[in-house]
Design a protein around this motif. Sequence first.
Motif, short mmCIF file in Angstrom:
data_model
loop_
_atom_site.label_atom_id
_atom_site.label_comp_id
_atom_site.label_asym_id
_atom_site.label_seq_id
_atom_site.Cartn_x
_atom_site.Cartn_y
_atom_site.Cartn_z
N ARG A 15 0.84 -1.20 0.00
CA ARG A 15 0.00 0.00 0.00
C ARG A 15 0.87 1.25 0.00
N GLU A 16 2.04 1.16 0.62
CA GLU A 16 2.96 2.30 0.64
C GLU A 16 3.38 2.67 -0.78
N ALA A 17 3.71 1.68 -1.58
CA ALA A 17 4.11 1.94 -2.97
C ALA A 17 2.95 2.51 -3.77
N LEU A 18 1.75 2.00 -3.54
CA LEU A 18 0.57 2.53 -4.22
C LEU A 18 0.35 3.99 -3.81
N GLY A 19 0.60 4.29 -2.54
CA GLY A 19 0.50 5.67 -2.06
C GLY A 19 1.51 6.58 -2.73
N MET A 20 2.70 6.06 -2.97
CA MET A 20 3.73 6.83 -3.66
C MET A 20 3.31 7.11 -5.11
N LEU A 21 2.73 6.09 -5.74
CA LEU A 21 2.23 6.25 -7.11
C LEU A 21 1.14 7.31 -7.13
N TRP A 22 0.24 7.25 -6.18
CA TRP A 22 -0.84 8.23 -6.06
C TRP A 22 -0.27 9.63 -5.92
N LYS A 23 0.69 9.76 -5.02
CA LYS A 23 1.27 11.08 -4.74
C LYS A 23 1.92 11.69 -5.98
N SER A 24 2.57 10.86 -6.78
CA SER A 24 3.29 11.41 -7.93
C SER A 24 2.46 11.53 -9.20
N HIS A 25 1.33 10.82 -9.31
CA HIS A 25 0.60 10.81 -10.58
C HIS A 25 -0.89 11.17 -10.49
N SER A 26 -1.46 11.26 -9.32
CA SER A 26 -2.91 11.47 -9.22
C SER A 26 -3.37 12.80 -9.81
N THR A 27 -2.60 13.85 -9.64
CA THR A 27 -2.99 15.16 -10.18
C THR A 27 -3.08 15.12 -11.70
N ASN A 28 -2.10 14.49 -12.35
CA ASN A 28 -2.10 14.41 -13.81
C ASN A 28 -3.26 13.55 -14.32
N VAL A 29 -3.53 12.47 -13.63
CA VAL A 29 -4.65 11.60 -14.02
C VAL A 29 -5.97 12.37 -13.87
#
Length: 181
Positions: A15-29
């Motif tokens: 979940r930590e890695a998924l959180g990192m993915l969220w943090k770096s890409h959610s705004t662009n998505v």
Amino acid sequence: MNEKVIIKKIQEGSREALGMLWKSHSTNVLNLAFRMLKNRDEAEDVLMDIFVSVPGKIKNFRGESALSTWLFRLTVNECLMRLRSKKRHAELEGEHIELLTTSAIGSKHEEQIDYDPELLEFGLSKLSAETRSMLWLKDAEELSVKDLSEIYDMPEGTIKARLSRARTVVKNYLQENMNYA
């Protein structure tokens, strides 16, 4: 953490890695989904759907493109499915109107243009949602034609032709409806 490590950890259920993915890409998505759907609530739904589906879908990620390109492709596909199911077309709206106007009619006219954002929206509405999103990703998000080719699963030549036709459609619409020559 680099992309390969994040991917591996998400595949392992981190979940930590998924959180990192969220943090770096959610705004662009979210921004891409909003540009395609023109509805904040629907864009947020797409954002959530994409990130909920990532752990299951990342097993199919081959690493041939950047993780961001893969996420954009998931987002475009989800938005197009929603648009098709509701049989409506999204209009690209305004945060980068000037950028898209310059793209559509060429920078040589940049100084002389007194454009109407609504007129540009009408011009952009002449394009399909897929083509509008392609134009958005190329001009506003500054993705390469190669990245667009991967996102839309089309040859680079097809992407270039669609972008060229889209700019011509918008340019012609603006020329017919405003005085800037």
